[in-house]
Design an enzyme around this catalytic site. Sequence first.
Site, mmCIF file in Angstrom:
data_model
loop_
_atom_site.group_PDB
_atom_site.id
_atom_site.type_symbol
_atom_site.label_atom_id
_atom_site.label_comp_id
_atom_site.label_asym_id
_atom_site.label_seq_id
_atom_site.Cartn_x
_atom_site.Cartn_y
_atom_site.Cartn_z
ATOM 1 N N LEU A 43 55.904 43.593 55.788
ATOM 2 C CA LEU A 43 56.127 43.411 57.224
ATOM 3 C C LEU A 43 56.359 41.947 57.531
ATOM 4 O O LEU A 43 57.259 41.593 58.291
ATOM 5 C CB LEU A 43 54.919 43.924 57.998
ATOM 6 C CG LEU A 43 54.749 45.428 57.966
ATOM 7 C CD1 LEU A 43 53.561 45.846 58.810
ATOM 8 C CD2 LEU A 43 56.005 46.118 58.469
ATOM 9 N N ALA A 44 55.553 41.074 56.952
ATOM 10 C CA ALA A 44 55.686 39.654 57.251
ATOM 11 C C ALA A 44 57.020 39.120 56.729
ATOM 12 O O ALA A 44 57.803 38.529 57.486
ATOM 13 C CB ALA A 44 54.518 38.890 56.637
ATOM 14 N N GLY A 45 57.294 39.347 55.453
ATOM 15 C CA GLY A 45 58.501 38.791 54.841
ATOM 16 C C GLY A 45 59.771 39.429 55.367
ATOM 17 O O GLY A 45 60.772 38.745 55.601
ATOM 18 N N SER A 284 42.441 58.000 55.555
ATOM 19 C CA SER A 284 42.484 57.233 56.806
ATOM 20 C C SER A 284 41.134 57.220 57.511
ATOM 21 O O SER A 284 40.402 58.196 57.559
ATOM 22 C CB SER A 284 43.528 57.818 57.739
ATOM 23 O OG SER A 284 43.358 57.241 59.000
ATOM 24 N N ARG A 330 33.994 48.884 59.505
ATOM 25 C CA ARG A 330 34.162 49.172 58.084
ATOM 26 C C ARG A 330 33.076 48.570 57.197
ATOM 27 O O ARG A 330 32.552 49.229 56.309
ATOM 28 C CB ARG A 330 35.514 48.634 57.618
ATOM 29 C CG ARG A 330 36.645 49.393 58.214
ATOM 30 C CD ARG A 330 37.963 48.800 57.820
ATOM 31 N NE ARG A 330 39.036 49.639 58.348
ATOM 32 C CZ ARG A 330 40.316 49.341 58.265
ATOM 33 N NH1 ARG A 330 40.698 48.227 57.674
ATOM 34 N NH2 ARG A 330 41.220 50.156 58.760
ATOM 35 N N HIS A 401 40.029 46.900 49.796
ATOM 36 C CA HIS A 401 41.149 47.326 50.629
ATOM 37 C C HIS A 401 42.013 46.182 51.135
ATOM 38 O O HIS A 401 43.229 46.283 51.195
ATOM 39 C CB HIS A 401 40.581 48.095 51.815
ATOM 40 C CG HIS A 401 41.616 48.593 52.761
ATOM 41 N ND1 HIS A 401 42.660 49.377 52.351
ATOM 42 C CD2 HIS A 401 41.777 48.417 54.088
ATOM 43 C CE1 HIS A 401 43.421 49.662 53.401
ATOM 44 N NE2 HIS A 401 42.917 49.089 54.451
ATOM 45 N N ARG A 435 38.367 42.423 58.939
ATOM 46 C CA ARG A 435 39.528 42.796 59.747
ATOM 47 C C ARG A 435 39.294 44.147 60.410
ATOM 48 O O ARG A 435 38.805 45.072 59.781
ATOM 49 C CB ARG A 435 40.774 42.883 58.868
ATOM 50 C CG ARG A 435 41.983 43.418 59.594
ATOM 51 C CD ARG A 435 43.208 43.393 58.732
ATOM 52 N NE ARG A 435 43.225 44.398 57.681
ATOM 53 C CZ ARG A 435 43.512 45.690 57.879
ATOM 54 N NH1 ARG A 435 43.777 46.140 59.080
ATOM 55 N NH2 ARG A 435 43.515 46.525 56.867
HETATM 56 C C1 FAD Z 1 46.286 52.030 51.822
HETATM 57 C C2 FAD Z 1 46.391 50.985 52.894
HETATM 58 C C3 FAD Z 1 46.408 51.363 54.233
HETATM 59 C C4 FAD Z 1 46.512 50.413 55.236
HETATM 60 N N1 FAD Z 1 46.522 50.832 56.536
HETATM 61 C C5 FAD Z 1 46.644 49.906 57.520
HETATM 62 C C6 FAD Z 1 46.700 50.315 58.881
HETATM 63 O O1 FAD Z 1 46.635 51.500 59.195
HETATM 64 N N2 FAD Z 1 46.846 49.377 59.838
HETATM 65 C C7 FAD Z 1 46.941 48.055 59.521
HETATM 66 O O2 FAD Z 1 47.087 47.264 60.422
HETATM 67 N N3 FAD Z 1 46.887 47.641 58.240
HETATM 68 C C8 FAD Z 1 46.741 48.528 57.233
HETATM 69 N N4 FAD Z 1 46.692 48.098 55.927
HETATM 70 C C9 FAD Z 1 46.859 46.677 55.613
HETATM 71 C C10 FAD Z 1 48.329 46.277 55.658
HETATM 72 O O3 FAD Z 1 49.127 47.310 55.158
HETATM 73 C C11 FAD Z 1 48.658 45.038 54.852
HETATM 74 O O4 FAD Z 1 47.720 44.073 55.076
HETATM 75 C C12 FAD Z 1 49.996 44.473 55.247
HETATM 76 O O5 FAD Z 1 50.961 45.460 55.178
HETATM 77 C C13 FAD Z 1 50.397 43.294 54.391
HETATM 78 O O6 FAD Z 1 51.743 42.948 54.667
HETATM 79 P P1 FAD Z 1 52.411 41.690 54.025
HETATM 80 O O7 FAD Z 1 53.771 41.632 54.569
HETATM 81 O O8 FAD Z 1 51.546 40.521 54.237
HETATM 82 O O9 FAD Z 1 52.434 41.928 52.463
HETATM 83 P P2 FAD Z 1 52.943 43.133 51.557
HETATM 84 O O10 FAD Z 1 53.459 44.256 52.326
HETATM 85 O O11 FAD Z 1 51.861 43.378 50.575
HETATM 86 O O12 FAD Z 1 54.191 42.545 50.812
HETATM 87 C C14 FAD Z 1 54.105 41.651 49.760
HETATM 88 C C15 FAD Z 1 55.482 41.316 49.309
HETATM 89 O O13 FAD Z 1 55.455 40.184 48.491
HETATM 90 C C16 FAD Z 1 56.157 40.408 47.302
HETATM 91 N N5 FAD Z 1 55.546 39.586 46.279
HETATM 92 C C17 FAD Z 1 54.234 39.462 45.973
HETATM 93 N N6 FAD Z 1 54.073 38.592 44.978
HETATM 94 C C18 FAD Z 1 55.292 38.140 44.663
HETATM 95 C C19 FAD Z 1 55.777 37.226 43.697
HETATM 96 N N7 FAD Z 1 54.980 36.588 42.865
HETATM 97 N N8 FAD Z 1 57.109 37.017 43.635
HETATM 98 C C20 FAD Z 1 57.961 37.668 44.464
HETATM 99 N N9 FAD Z 1 57.550 38.521 45.386
HETATM 100 C C21 FAD Z 1 56.230 38.761 45.475
HETATM 101 C C22 FAD Z 1 56.059 41.874 47.077
HETATM 102 O O14 FAD Z 1 57.124 42.298 46.283
HETATM 103 C C23 FAD Z 1 56.147 42.399 48.485
HETATM 104 O O15 FAD Z 1 57.498 42.491 48.863
HETATM 105 C C24 FAD Z 1 46.576 49.045 54.908
HETATM 106 C C25 FAD Z 1 46.554 48.674 53.578
HETATM 107 C C26 FAD Z 1 46.438 49.625 52.570
HETATM 108 C C27 FAD Z 1 46.322 49.173 51.162
#
Ligand code: FAD
Lengths: 637, 251, 211
Positions: A43-45, A284, A330, A401, A435
């Site tokens: 989501l962030a990237g 969930s 949690r 988590h 969180r």
């Molecule tokens: C099972 C589960 C359920 C969840 N449910 C919820 C929810 O209901 N509500 C909520 O708010 N949050 C929830 N979360 C938390 C939330 O999903 C995550 O915190 C959030 O999506 C993280 O997003 P992000 O963009 O920071 O990273 P991520 O989505 O983890 O993306 C990481 C990215 O970085 C890339 N990357 C990593 N390392 C490297 C590297 N060395 N080189 C190149 N690329 C790299 C990966 O390929 C990926 O594209 C849940 C998490 C889990 C595990």
Amino acid sequence: MQLDAKIPGGPLAEKWDRHRFELKLVSPANKKKFNIIVVGTGLAGGAASASLAELGYNVKTFCIQDSPRRAHSIAAQGGINAAKNYQNDGDSVWRLFYDTIKGGDFRAREANVYRLAQLSVNIIDQCVAQGVPFARDYGGLLANRSFGGAQVSRTFYAKGQTGQQLLLGAYGALSRQIKAGKVTMFPRREMMDLVVINGRARGIVTRHLITGEIETHAADAVVLCSGGYGNLFYLSTNAMSSNVSAAFRAYKRGAFFANPCFVQIHPTCIPVHGHYQSKLTLMSESLRNDGRVWVPKKPGDRRPPAEIPEEERDYYLENKYPSFGNLVPRDVASRNAKEQCDMGKGVGETGLAVYLDFSDAIARDGRKAIEKKYGNLFQMYEKITGENPYETPMKIYPAVHYTMGGLWVDYNLMSNLEGLFVLGEANFSDHGANRLGASALMQGLADGYFIIPYTIGGYLAGTVLEQVSTDHPEFVDAVSGVKERIDRLLKTNGHRTADEFHRQLGKILWDYCGMARNDEGLAKARQMVTELHQEFLEDVVIPGSAGDFNQSLEKAARIEDFFEFAPVMIDDALSRRESCGCHFNEAFQTEENEAKRDDEHGCHVAVWEYAGQNEPPVLHREPLVFENVELTQRSYK
Amino acid sequence: MKSINLTLKVWRQERGSDKGRFETYDATGISTDMSFLEMLDVVNERLTLEGKEPIAFDHDCREGICGMCGAMVNGYAHGHESGTTLCQLHMRHFSDGDTIVIEPWRSRAFKVVKDLVVDRSAFDKIIQEGGYISVNTGGAPDGNTIPVPQDVAEKAMDAASCIGCGACVAACPNGSAMLFVGAKISQFALLPQGRPEAKDRVLAMLNMHDELGFGNCSNERECEARCPKNISIVNIARMNREFIKAALLSE
Amino acid sequence: MQLVLRIIRTSIGKKLLMAFTGLCFCCFLVIHLAGNLSVYGGADTFNSYVNHLHSLGVLVHIAELALLVLAIVHIVTGTVLFIENLRARPVRYSVTRRSGGRTWGSATMPYTGFLILVFLVCHISWFIYAGREYQTVYQILTGLFSNPVVILLYCAAVLVVALHISHGFWSLFQTFGLNHNAYMPAIRALGIIFAVIVAMGFGTIPLYLGL
Ligand SMILES: Cc1cc2nc3c(=O)[nH]c(=O)nc-3n(C[C@H](O)[C@H](O)[C@H](O)COP(=O)(O)OP(=O)(O)OC[C@H]3O[C@@H](n4cnc5c(N)ncnc54)[C@H](O)[C@@H]3O)c2cc1C
Ligand code: FES
């Protein structure tokens, strides 16, 4: 050392507006002269890449998976919070802000969290415009549910696949920019190192995961969105490729790491059932709205659940927390499950599980109603365990988590290393020591869509950046460092697989640096990790070559980073002389066994600086100042 | 806990340009609680200790949502259980002594990268042609200004639940990706936000589908039967309607 | 022009061609069958039907031409699709299984299609070379169907047509986008019923005449 969080002055509610006005702008014509690297497509990237490209910057985006759509954000189930107050139930930006700060046990920055609550509203609008199929009420307006113990209904959701739908929205926006030629996408690339020139982040070194080629990319700024490091524990709810490597390599290049010991343990996961297990599946949190948690009153009671009469069951959450009952946050729910199991009251083959029972809810509302609410979750549970939760209670146990800790960033989401921005789960910014449910998605998107587009402009416009190419000695050095490291790993040729080491490392951390910690255990863990790391260096076996698609090598490199990172986390846990949120040190608890904060000495962000291989890292503290909320002891009685 | 012994016949191929072959491995002492991928982990761990290269396979979330995993198991995409990804297929559905043939997805548009790993970037290319609504960040109106009837939102959600794993292509006797394309087209065709670009979207995405070398749909319905998310071919019909509207009826 | 290109070039366009021509053949089959059933009225009824048909003159030729064009489009497009689909999977699976979508009808479409073509060629040439100057069509028929081998072949061909229809009928609705959860089961049932009617309708005639 004074850490400057660069928090703008003025009243809380006006800080962000004011800051946006004060930030310098890059003129539209100049934007195309800047190159920006984004690591990660979660989501962030994803949101950051698309938004920056829309503004006109040249963006290069990297991810490990074969497609940007598969980042770990895809797995989020429950929902995303926003202070829309569509339900007219008393929600407001202020309330979301307050809940988040309090839920985080007062270990996050007021200004950041307030901004997050403000932006939550725009996120929903943006996602609806992108065609995210959020759940709707009968009248066609957006539906909400209450989630993670919040007392208002502010969670927006798309079935049990909210993360997937939000990510596909961001992926769509990203795809549009790829088509437009503004984003160049590099899938199946792993960032192996960060390149810092004259104190500024100026590029990265990547490994092409199919050909094994080591590549270099220069840019004017690097935006790290590489997610959390929960996989450190081996068993977690995170995807297999979630790692600390990108963040840790930045740390080794001088970026500070904040609060590494703040790791969230989710109370409702399917328990471990065997040595071979590779993954714990989250059920969930919404299940706790209708399920009742219990264990047998008598330790060691091995009867099947149906044979345990009502009066011999201990509904420990309801008894202990009459007002919140099964809906406590949690960290509280997790810790209590562990406590019950430690007393020998755990159920299932391993004794490491508690029941989550729906029989009362089914008797009350009928099976149909329960099926409508949780049908797909029940199905998933049955698929994995082979047991039917309509007939027999679910077994659940806590699992790692989410990591609140991450690279330190200021209000602009820039690390202490200039030009390195860190977004999403990879930074430490908004969730304090715990969180709240449905707020990680909110943070990732706020960072990517609505913060970085402004703050990166402020940095680029206000900085004189010399021309840098990938021939620069720093690049050359970084590349040879990466190559040497890979050669060394491959040459070890020992007798144990990387997975085996990872499993052991995870177990040590889970036992001593997990839900409950104490000084003795932490010190022991520190020792054990160091020893195991040494064994890893001498005895790991990695088949295959460097110039190929080699999943064993990828894994081993990530595990090596976990080994180096784990001591920092343990040190952080040791140095925090209080319990707060997810960090529970048994020496600091109230009479009722709740986490006991020490606001006089603990009200800070613990910020770790790399001091060299084999040197202990240096601890800095960023004091947290609360001007708008009163620090209270959390109570869910 | 029960444990079973299996014989695996696995497709091994060093890299895309190599000729592959089947290799036979014993998978012994497999707990029936394991997932299919965990069973492969066990085999891989053994291969690694024997100094051999483990079987390469794609996976990430291991909970059926990222769409990274997938292989043909005894002729079934993602194995014989319906509505399941490979990572969610459990070994309790196999019996002691079974022989399991494991092959990668086969399609002209999906080249084998190594062993069971294939290149599915063709799907990304199709999405890049219009699998989105063209809105920039910022300036979106309030979420509730566009009401969407509940049943329509649900249908859009069902279509949008595609995980992009490629099982539809793998299972289609013609190697067609119409279920994948139809699902995305449907999501946006149903939602009011998607209407303004509906015409261009369907034409562009379908053009790319054909260009990439996917086959033609002949309504065999194998895709629907094997889709781990149970996406219906009603979505293909809806795409066909959109195509007729865009290609034949509009000015 | 762009329109034509869109239809010929695109995958769905080609399918629409198949569906449209298929629909025309379904209609043709209905008319053809209705006419043929006059056999049960005896030699006179049937011969008068035939004569009536021939009296339409140029209209018959137009219809024949139209059918020929439709057939060519259906066959050429079908062949192109068949080849493209083969090419879409250059490396075949070593094990293939059905998951409940594919039917005997759908799996054999290209082959039944080919057999129908062969049958049509025989069917038409019989009538062209049968020597209609000195005997009525009814006589030709009874003559032909006195041979059990011909009966067998004809019935087999009719079954092949029915099999082709069992998939083709509902499939053309799907291709036209007329798939609705509520009606689709009915359409599929109708397809099967239609196939059975065609099989029974055409298939019983030689038995009636020959036995
Ligand atoms: C099972 C589960 C359920 C969840 N449910 C919820 C929810 O209901 N509500 C909520 O708010 N949050 C929830 N979360 C938390 C939330 O999903 C995550 O915190 C959030 O999506 C993280 O997003 P992000 O963009 O920071 O990273 P991520 O989505 O983890 O993306 C990481 C990215 O970085 C890339 N990357 C990593 N390392 C490297 C590297 N060395 N080189 C190149 N690329 C790299 C990966 O390929 C990926 O594209 C849940 C998490 C889990 C595990
Ligand atoms: S590994 Fe993610 S769907 Fe199977």
